[in-house]
Design an enzyme around this catalytic site. Sequence first.
Site, PDB file in Angstrom:
ATOM      1  CG  LEU A 194      45.662 105.649  65.776  1.00  0.00           C
ATOM      2  CD1 LEU A 194      44.789 104.756  65.502  1.00  0.00           C
ATOM      3  CD2 LEU A 194      45.699 105.719  67.125  1.00  0.00           C
ATOM      4  N   GLY A 195      48.955 106.556  63.534  1.00  0.00           N
ATOM      5  CA  GLY A 195      50.452 106.501  62.912  1.00  0.00           C
ATOM      6  C   GLY A 195      49.786 106.193  61.078  1.00  0.00           C
ATOM      7  CB  THR A 231      48.609 101.310  65.338  1.00  0.00           C
ATOM      8  OG1 THR A 231      48.166 101.849  66.269  1.00  0.00           O
ATOM      9  CG2 THR A 231      49.116 102.211  64.178  1.00  0.00           C
ATOM     10  CD  GLU A 235      50.096 103.139  59.808  1.00  0.00           C
ATOM     11  OE1 GLU A 235      50.449 103.818  58.403  1.00  0.00           O
ATOM     12  OE2 GLU A 235      49.293 103.560  60.845  1.00  0.00           O
ATOM     13  CG  HIS A 238      49.632 101.075  54.163  1.00  0.00           C
ATOM     14  ND1 HIS A 238      48.768 101.553  54.007  1.00  0.00           N
ATOM     15  CD2 HIS A 238      48.932 102.178  55.823  1.00  0.00           C
ATOM     16  CE1 HIS A 238      47.168 101.737  54.015  1.00  0.00           C
ATOM     17  NE2 HIS A 238      47.443 102.294  55.313  1.00  0.00           N
ATOM     18  CB  THR A 259      40.476  91.782  49.979  1.00  0.00           C
ATOM     19  OG1 THR A 259      40.879  92.069  48.371  1.00  0.00           O
ATOM     20  CG2 THR A 259      41.661  91.162  50.251  1.00  0.00           C
ATOM     21  CD  GLN A 262      35.658  97.114  54.062  1.00  0.00           C
ATOM     22  OE1 GLN A 262      36.122  95.643  54.373  1.00  0.00           O
ATOM     23  NE2 GLN A 262      35.997  97.591  55.225  1.00  0.00           N
ATOM     24  CG  ASP A 295      44.844  97.817  67.999  1.00  0.00           C
ATOM     25  OD1 ASP A 295      44.703  98.319  66.968  1.00  0.00           O
ATOM     26  OD2 ASP A 295      46.137  97.817  68.705  1.00  0.00           O
TER      27      ASP A 295
END
Length: 425
Positions: A194-195, A231, A235, A238, A259, A262, A295
């Site tokens: 996706l990316g 997406t 990204e 990141h 957070t 997880q 999404d």
Amino acid sequence: MRHFLRLSVILWLLLRLPALAQEPCRSVEYKQATLQSDPALAIKFQEIENFTQKQVKRSSVVVNGGGHAGQLTATINIPVVVHIVYNNASQNISDAQIQSQIAVLNRDYRKLNSDTSKIPSYYSGLAANCGIRFVLANVDTNGRSTTGIVRRQTNKQYFSYDDAIKFTAKGGDDGWDRDRYLNIWVGHFTEGVLGYASAPGCEKQKDGVAIDFTAFGTVGTAAAPFNLGRTATHEIGHWLNLIHIWGDASCGNDQVDDTPQQGAATRGNPSGMVFSCGNTPYGNLYMDFMDFTDDVGMHLFTFGQRDRMRSLFAEGGFRNALLSSKGIAPGTPLDDAPADEVVAGDGIKIQLYPNPAFNTVQVSSSGNLLPGAQLEVYNQTGARVLTTRVPGSTFQLDVSSLSAGLYFIVIKGAAHKMPTKLIKM
Ligand code: ARG
Ligand code: ZN
Ligand code: CA
């Protein structure tokens, strides 16, 4: 002959090593695993990490009764160049589709996305306005006017993680100076991609994000369940140094305080509480932009993620140069809803009672405090004098060890930018 063999092995290694060394720049997922294999890059990443942690800590430390040291408060404007690398007409997506993606980014990074209403109440206090605005560049690297969109036809049927899309000579399109622009490449990627993004610290020419043309924007070729522009939101997270919410390991560490831990990535569009790694009482934050949810199921960045991203723009930070980019002409109208606000610490507020206090003070919060969050007490000189873990939303804090005077209480994570004054008698 033996010498020749050995020599050719060495030669092969010498030729091959640079290619292997560049691997971690493809995506943050590969960063951890390859840290050891490339000392130079590992050192660079570590430098950025140390800088980030120092900044994040600094911005929560109270200086002389109220202000925050080193805190960058204004909305950050990022000039963007979108490279559309297409093989056929359908991949040559419309300006409207590109604009729909920019609009999503501007909602998600300023907490203007309407689906924040879908964040469960117990986690809604974590959602932060990251104060980042994305603007299609209107001045190019040579000072000429531009639309911020570059279209280039390619013979390549599809691209992969090999970064060919970032180089004209490889059938892609050369990036613009990363110190002045965020480069977004859009093309047809091999099945399943996706990316992907470069992490801060990677090579200049590969800096930016790459997105498949079916997962970009919200109209045209955007296809469900990746048709809401998330997406690119993910990204760019990141690109701004965020790590996946599960820390890219089973119950890993994403270097963000607020957070919860997880176990692994989330797929699809779950609901309700999902527990892992003993993350009671509320479970996985699978509605975070840095998970792998569809999404439609992604709604927020947290305060901790905001601080991590914004740290890069502080003086000396890896993306600080972008603040003086000339990629957006002065006077360019910016989408301003709401007006250019100051990004202040707007986490959950805490109340203290009684205040002034003698030996104990009751701490209660305006929203849910995550049990396990760290409470810190600072004195007037900014020195930390007490640290404890929060057991719940209301609790008694023992302050009997403190000498009389003025203190500041900070809860890292949900409320960590809201120092509350405590007077100890
Ligand atoms: N798999 C990609 C990555 O790790 C992107 C995931 C994006 N998810 C989404 N719902 N759009 O970077
Ligand atoms: Zn990712
Ligand atoms: Ca965390």
